[in-house]
Enzyme design. Structure first.
Site, PDB file in Angstrom:
ATOM      1  N   ASP A 101      -6.300  22.321  -6.310  1.00 48.05           N
ATOM      2  CA  ASP A 101      -6.948  21.605  -7.833  1.00 48.05           C
ATOM      3  C   ASP A 101      -5.984  21.125  -8.187  1.00 48.05           C
ATOM      4  OD1 ASP A 101      -5.660  24.440  -7.663  1.00 48.05           O
ATOM      5  OD2 ASP A 101      -6.289  24.753  -9.758  1.00 48.05           O
ATOM      6  N   GLU A 167      -5.838  27.327  -8.628  1.00 45.48           N
ATOM      7  CA  GLU A 167      -4.506  28.178  -8.767  1.00 45.48           C
ATOM      8  C   GLU A 167      -3.920  27.578 -10.313  1.00 45.48           C
ATOM      9  OE1 GLU A 167       0.290  27.532  -9.434  1.00 45.48           O
ATOM     10  OE2 GLU A 167      -1.652  25.990  -9.851  1.00 45.48           O
TER      11      GLU A 167
HETATM   12  N1  BES Z   1       3.267  23.845  -9.025  1.00 45.25           N
HETATM   13  C1  BES Z   1       3.063  24.299  -9.773  1.00 45.25           C
HETATM   14  C2  BES Z   1       3.989  25.854  -9.987  1.00 45.25           C
HETATM   15  C3  BES Z   1       5.502  25.980 -10.753  1.00 45.25           C
HETATM   16  C4  BES Z   1       6.250  24.656 -12.026  1.00 45.25           C
HETATM   17  C5  BES Z   1       6.997  25.734  -9.177  1.00 45.25           C
HETATM   18  C6  BES Z   1       7.557  24.597 -11.726  1.00 45.25           C
HETATM   19  C7  BES Z   1       8.090  25.541  -9.797  1.00 45.25           C
HETATM   20  C8  BES Z   1       7.981  24.985 -10.902  1.00 45.25           C
HETATM   21  C9  BES Z   1       1.741  25.269 -10.427  1.00 45.25           C
HETATM   22  O1  BES Z   1       0.704  24.309 -10.216  1.00 45.25           O
HETATM   23  C10 BES Z   1       1.644  25.868 -11.617  1.00 45.25           C
HETATM   24  O2  BES Z   1       1.975  24.974 -12.697  1.00 45.25           O
HETATM   25  N2  BES Z   1       1.318  27.160 -12.195  1.00 45.25           N
HETATM   26  C11 BES Z   1       0.645  27.402 -13.675  1.00 45.25           C
HETATM   27  C12 BES Z   1       0.418  28.970 -13.022  1.00 45.25           C
HETATM   28  C13 BES Z   1      -0.569  29.420 -13.990  1.00 45.25           C
HETATM   29  C14 BES Z   1      -1.659  28.696 -14.563  1.00 45.25           C
HETATM   30  C15 BES Z   1      -0.838  30.916 -13.987  1.00 45.25           C
HETATM   31  C16 BES Z   1       2.333  27.185 -14.159  1.00 45.25           C
HETATM   32  O3  BES Z   1       2.912  27.287 -14.170  1.00 45.25           O
HETATM   33  O4  BES Z   1       1.238  27.220 -15.411  1.00 45.25           O
HETATM   34 ZN    ZN Z   2       1.157  23.541  -8.273  1.00 41.99          ZN
END
Ligand code: BES
Ligand code: ZN
Length: 476
Positions: A101, A167
């Site tokens: 997603d 996710e």
């Molecule tokens: N790929 C990101 C996680 C990430 C962000 C890893 C920055 C390393 C550096 C992931 O897709 C993401 O954005 N996750 C959300 C999770 C939340 C909705 C619970 C986030 O971090 O905002």
């Molecule tokens: Zn991500």
């Protein structure tokens, strides 16, 4: 054992095919957070399913995860895709996770190109929503399988795959699946590898051993039964927006300091030798300025800036639902407004404890307002922070693979973002989890003009494959 040369060459020679695969995936707007796009998230699940089938995976399953309520509607959650390739008891078993997603994107947000059309820029950027987060990386694993199959090479490990479609919206349903399948599909997993993060800058590959957790809040203030004319009622009626903004302004200072009592005390103190880790990272304030496209960094000190991102909490204000936001001037008093904010969590902060501290703080601040409006606080998704042991063989394999592909030692980093299931895998399966990024620090995940550099896609595919070969070498 380094990956076979023929594998590395195959990946390079098939650059165009692999870019086509990414273009097909980016063309499916699998935005998990909006009702109108849910059908495309399912379409993307079907795409992953048929790609994995075509690659000859022995077991490919679409696992339903139940329902959710979104924008007042009951919706089917997109399925988790589980697949396995190889089942040799003599080999190590690596579980890879990623998400299919994406975040929302509209051309009118300021994109240079159509967000759901993968556009190749002359400078090598592959621009499109999800190119880096996380479609490029998950397709990287598929490219690895395809290359081995085409060359008649066995994969050096057994590969299990878990791809989810929620996710970006809190991974609803996935923890239950992991718990349910830990002694079934996930049984025998020796280590986990997740490629869903980025280098810190644009030149230095890294391995990531920590992520911040998150607690997401919605604070609603309401009072009048309907929106009101500000000329008629302004000054004589309590205004929800004024109350909300007063409360929001008690959460955090412009210098990033969080004002919620009791929160700072939960942050784990620096460990001996920890500071050196931040000093050793190849990073400068210019890297963060490049990524934000501005000179708005709070501190000019590299170590402090890294610590703010990796080992300290932060509180961000995201938006106000119900507020007037259109161009022009409307003289309205909104009757009900909901402020959205979230706190990124670090060890030893837990979402439930944070919820209690936030609830206590906003209740006491609200009481000071002497308003006749009403307030309601709700915590949305929460995720615990995660830190792994970077001395594990899983990390050594990835470091050796990185040196092989990039000719550079990777930096060891922690990240500020969150992938809540990282900790679920570590806890439920009791194994080491590694984050092995494909993209660069300026890829613009969640932002406009998200991109993945072609060289990162191709070398990143070589890296994922090489990592599997190094894992196999370590277990011999
Ligand atoms: N790929 C990101 C996680 C990430 C962000 C890893 C920055 C390393 C550096 C992931 O897709 C993401 O954005 N996750 C959300 C999770 C939340 C909705 C619970 C986030 O971090 O905002
Ligand atoms: Zn991500």
């Amino acid at each position: 054992m380094p990956a076979p040369q023929e594998f590395l060459k195959y990946v390079e020679d098939h650059t165009d095919d692999f870019v086509d695969r990414l273009a097909k995936a980016v063309a499916i707007p699998s935005v998990s957070g909006e009702v109108a796009y849910r059908k495309h998230v399912f379409e993307m699940a079907d795409f992953m399913y048929s790609e994995l089938k075509a690659l000859g995976c022995e077991e490919v399953k679409k696992v339903p995860l139940g329902e959710q309520i979104l924008e007042g509607q009951t919706l089917q959650l997109p399925p988790a895709i589980l697949a396995s390739y190889g089942n040799d008891p003599k080999k190590k078993t690596i579980l890879v996770y990623g998400h299919y997603d994406v975040q929302p994107a509209l051309k009118s947000d300021g994109w240079e190109t159509e967000p759901f059309v993968l556009t190749k820029h002359a400078d090598g950027r592959l621009i499109g929503r999800g190119s880096s987060d996380d479609k490029g990386p998950i397709l990287g694993w598929l490219n690895v399988i395809e290359s081995h199959r085409a060359l008649g090479l066995d994969l050096p490990v057994n590969l299990k795959m878990c791809f989810e479609g929620m996710e970006e919206s809190g991974s609803e349903g996935l923890d239950d699946l992991i718990e349910d399948q830990k002694d079934k599909f996930f049984k025998g997993t020796d280590a986990v590898c997740i490629s869903d993060n980025y280098w810190l800058n644009t030149t230095t590959p890294c391995l990531t051993y920590g992520l911040r957790g998150i607690a997401y809040f919605a604070l609603k203030v309401s009072g009048p039964a309907r929106d009101l004319h500000s000329g008629v009622f302004g000054g004589s009626t309590h205004e929800p927006m004024t109350d909300l903004i007063t409360i929001l302004s008690t959460l955090v200072l412009p210098n990033g300091k969080i004002l919620i009592p009791g929160l700072a005390e939960l942050v784990a103190p620096l460990k001996p030798g920890e500071l050196e880790r931040y000093e050793n990272i190849n990073f400068s304030i210019a890297d963060i300025e490049n990524a934000t496209g501005s000179k708005t960094t709070i501190s000019t000190d590299k170590v402090q800036t890294l610590m703010s991102r990796m080992r300290e909490p932060s509180l961000s204000l995201h938006g106000i639902e119900g507020a007037f936001y259109s161009p022009g001037a409307k003289t309205v008093i909104p009757a009900s407004v909901t402020g959205k904010f979230s706190i990124r969590l670090v060890p030893d902060m837990l979402p439930d404890e944070i919820e209690k501290l936030v609830a206590k703080h906003v209740a006491s601040e609200f009481a000071k307002l002497n308003t006749k409006n009403m307030m309601h606080l709700e915590m949305g998704h929460g995720g615990k922070p995660w830190v792994a042991d970077p001395d594990h063989w899983n990390y050594r394999a990835a470091a050796t693979a990185t040196e092989g592909v990039y000719g550079q030692k990777p930096d060891l980093t922690r990240e500020g973002g969150s992938i809540p299931v990282t900790l679920s895998f570590a806890d439920a399966l009791g194994v080491n989890v590694l984050l092995l990024p494909m993209g660069r620090g300026d890829d613009g995940a969640h932002s406009i003009n998200e991109k993945l550099d072609l060289s990162n896609y191709i070398k990143g595919t070589q890296l994922l494959g090489s990592y599997l070969h190094e894992v196999a070498a370590l277990s011999e």
